[in-house]
Enzyme design. Sequence first.
Site, PDB file in Angstrom:
ATOM      1  N   ASP A 241     -12.017  -3.654  -4.717  1.00 49.07           N
ATOM      2  CA  ASP A 241     -11.138  -2.855  -3.874  1.00 49.07           C
ATOM      3  C   ASP A 241     -11.870  -1.557  -3.548  1.00 49.07           C
ATOM      4  O   ASP A 241     -12.436  -0.927  -4.446  1.00 49.07           O
ATOM      5  CB  ASP A 241      -9.847  -2.547  -4.649  1.00 49.07           C
ATOM      6  CG  ASP A 241      -8.614  -2.587  -3.781  1.00 49.07           C
ATOM      7  OD1 ASP A 241      -8.602  -1.861  -2.780  1.00 49.07           O
ATOM      8  OD2 ASP A 241      -7.679  -3.336  -4.102  1.00 49.07           O
TER       9      ASP A 241
ATOM     10  N   ASP B 224      -8.867  -0.624   1.230  1.00 48.40           N
ATOM     11  CA  ASP B 224      -7.542  -0.052   1.134  1.00 48.40           C
ATOM     12  C   ASP B 224      -7.240   0.865   2.314  1.00 48.40           C
ATOM     13  O   ASP B 224      -8.039   1.735   2.649  1.00 48.40           O
ATOM     14  CB  ASP B 224      -7.479   0.759  -0.180  1.00 48.40           C
ATOM     15  CG  ASP B 224      -6.098   1.260  -0.493  1.00 48.40           C
ATOM     16  OD1 ASP B 224      -5.229   0.410  -0.723  1.00 48.40           O
ATOM     17  OD2 ASP B 224      -5.899   2.483  -0.523  1.00 48.40           O
TER      18      ASP B 224
ATOM     19  N   GLU C  21      -7.255  -3.494   5.068  1.00 45.10           N
ATOM     20  CA  GLU C  21      -5.799  -3.402   5.056  1.00 45.10           C
ATOM     21  C   GLU C  21      -5.420  -2.546   6.252  1.00 45.10           C
ATOM     22  O   GLU C  21      -5.634  -1.335   6.260  1.00 45.10           O
ATOM     23  CB  GLU C  21      -5.313  -2.754   3.750  1.00 45.10           C
ATOM     24  CG  GLU C  21      -3.810  -2.759   3.638  1.00 45.10           C
ATOM     25  CD  GLU C  21      -3.276  -1.864   2.510  1.00 45.10           C
ATOM     26  OE1 GLU C  21      -2.161  -2.089   2.072  1.00 45.10           O
ATOM     27  OE2 GLU C  21      -3.981  -0.930   2.099  1.00 45.10           O
TER      28      GLU C  21
ATOM     29  N   HIS D 179       0.226  -7.036  -4.548  1.00 46.04           N
ATOM     30  CA  HIS D 179       0.731  -6.096  -5.556  1.00 46.04           C
ATOM     31  C   HIS D 179       1.645  -5.016  -4.973  1.00 46.04           C
ATOM     32  O   HIS D 179       2.129  -4.172  -5.710  1.00 46.04           O
ATOM     33  CB  HIS D 179      -0.466  -5.419  -6.226  1.00 46.04           C
ATOM     34  CG  HIS D 179      -1.228  -4.585  -5.247  1.00 46.04           C
ATOM     35  ND1 HIS D 179      -1.920  -5.125  -4.175  1.00 46.04           N
ATOM     36  CD2 HIS D 179      -1.377  -3.248  -5.132  1.00 46.04           C
ATOM     37  CE1 HIS D 179      -2.450  -4.150  -3.472  1.00 46.04           C
ATOM     38  NE2 HIS D 179      -2.144  -3.000  -4.021  1.00 46.04           N
ATOM     39  N   ASP D 180       1.840  -5.021  -3.664  1.00 46.87           N
ATOM     40  CA  ASP D 180       2.701  -4.017  -3.032  1.00 46.87           C
ATOM     41  C   ASP D 180       4.027  -4.599  -2.572  1.00 46.87           C
ATOM     42  O   ASP D 180       4.883  -3.866  -2.064  1.00 46.87           O
ATOM     43  CB  ASP D 180       2.013  -3.425  -1.786  1.00 46.87           C
ATOM     44  CG  ASP D 180       0.830  -2.559  -2.137  1.00 46.87           C
ATOM     45  OD1 ASP D 180       0.831  -1.967  -3.234  1.00 46.87           O
ATOM     46  OD2 ASP D 180      -0.098  -2.484  -1.313  1.00 46.87           O
TER      47      ASP D 180
HETATM   48  C1  GLC Z   1      -2.553   0.429  -0.439  1.00 47.05           C
HETATM   49  C2  GLC Z   1      -2.449  -0.201  -1.794  1.00 47.05           C
HETATM   50  C3  GLC Z   1      -1.323   0.435  -2.539  1.00 47.05           C
HETATM   51  C4  GLC Z   1      -1.631   1.902  -2.697  1.00 47.05           C
HETATM   52  C5  GLC Z   1      -1.931   2.549  -1.345  1.00 47.05           C
HETATM   53  C6  GLC Z   1      -2.568   3.892  -1.510  1.00 47.05           C
HETATM   54  O1  GLC Z   1      -1.430   0.187   0.295  1.00 47.05           O
HETATM   55  O2  GLC Z   1      -2.314  -1.583  -1.650  1.00 47.05           O
HETATM   56  O3  GLC Z   1      -1.075  -0.177  -3.764  1.00 47.05           O
HETATM   57  O4  GLC Z   1      -0.566   2.566  -3.280  1.00 47.05           O
HETATM   58  O5  GLC Z   1      -2.814   1.786  -0.570  1.00 47.05           O
HETATM   59  O6  GLC Z   1      -3.878   3.752  -1.991  1.00 47.05           O
END
Ligand code: GLC
Length: 529
Positions: free
Chosen positions: A101, A198, A236, A303-304
């Site tokens: 990540d 991310d 993402e 995980h979100d």
């Molecule tokens: C992304 C991650 C999440 C995190 C956010 C800030 O959305 O998947 O878990 O809180 O970024 O880094």
Amino acid sequence: MKFSDRERFLDWTVYQIYPRSFCDTNGDGVGDLNGVIEKLDHLTELGVSAIWLCPCYQSPNRDNGYDVSDYREIMDEFGTLDDWKHLREATRARGIRLIMDLVANHTSAEHAWFQEARSARDNPYHEYYIWSKKPPNRWKSLVGGSAWEYNPQTNEYYLHSFAVEQPDLNWENPKVRAEMRAVVEFWTNLGVDGFRCDMLDFISKDFKKGKMLNGPHLQEYIDGLFKGIDVFTVGECQSDEKNILSVSKSLTTVFQFEHIQLGRKNKYTPRAFSYDEVKKVLVKWQEFSQKHGLLYTLFTDNHDQPFYLSRMGNDQNLRYECATMYGATFYLLRGIPFLYQGQEFGFANPYYPTIEYFEDIETLNYYRANESKKPLEKLMNEINYGSRDNTRRPMAWTANEKDGYGFSTGKPWLAYHSRAKELNAETDKTSEKSVFEFYRKLLAYRNKSKIIRRGSFRDLTRAKDCFVYERAFAQKRVLVVCNFERQKKIPLPEGVNEKTFAFVLGNYKDFEPFSQRFRPFEIAVYEEK
Ligand code: GLC
Ligand code: CA
């Protein structure tokens, strides 16, 4: 990037690991890298070819590792860089790729850069972050509250798109871009095969247009990060078609969240939906990615997000059927499958009556902002529906509560799943209706079928509340039929019969392959003879 440069990644199947909750080997209640090594046989048996490790860098864990305080060190709780190197070797030995990540938009407030930056305006690191004398706009942080935080030492505000403890880096500063490029090189030199990036579209902001993401330099920054480095990259990005086309010039693929947003008014409130909506969104992106030579990411969970089957199906009496139906719907499409830990056992959302069972910073912020406004039961229902902790519960590997469900001999960092006695790997694997067994067959089929991995996609759905699609490669076809909740007749396309097609995969016993009768969440896969 040309399609021919990315095509090979269609052969990958990625398994996402949230290390904190995966497997704890030293009894401190926190999953660790050795725990990942311990479970590699499981991943081989399942049939995945890559793992994506959620952040395992040094971090004060305000956002479970998404607040990095040192990009080149492993988080103490997870182990050491040597443990990581062992993991790297162990995955290599099994032919499993390793995706890290990469948190590039922000650091932890405890990162040395920020400690320096916040100390004085003339500090050389000051320009690593984004400052303003007064909040220049009303941007809201994604985890609640203003995105600007006051810093007394410099009498200024800094920008944080996420928690206060996650200041945004200033990507307009070439030094920041060089630092992050060096981080990428550090890990690729250690042999990582890819990066999950991310919140990547946040690295370029557009202050003029008041946009926190997708600013004018996004593509240029991404290019600079990875140019000339031959690794897998998935961004993402909360993007529309135009942005996806542009960022795809420099990335292997992106996560696209339209199907995730279905079935809810907002993160914490459901709304009525139909399976046709899921189908429509999937068809739209299948056709779009096919037309433009892009790779689509196939996922329902991460995980979100709460478990998809809990929000978008049935996690009670038809849990097995629903879990396997979504597995088939998504992972036989054209693209790269991403599975999230626990999904292969049909895990679903837990339920807790009070906030003490939650740790997630976003959930706690939401609770605080609403506790005086809403009755407790209503608020807890919302939180149980939408909290990120839903999928972050420690993995239950055994059915035995006394042995910490095979996760840890110590007190787990986050309460075990409220349904762990029923939802655990051991019970699933020994059950007559085993989600794991279905997934194993599903991935084995995908791994051996070039039609599924490389073939074209065509939507052939003619009825409501079901999804019928065809994959085709070198004159051969596979037909996938997925039913939703109600039993019904689903007409097979013309020419599909006993003589021309063979039934290869289903999720019910006693299925009559050509009867066209489908039970709740029943699926059937047919291959042309
Ligand atoms: C992304 C991650 C999440 C995190 C956010 C800030 O959305 O998947 O878990 O809180 O970024 O880094
Ligand atoms: Ca541990």
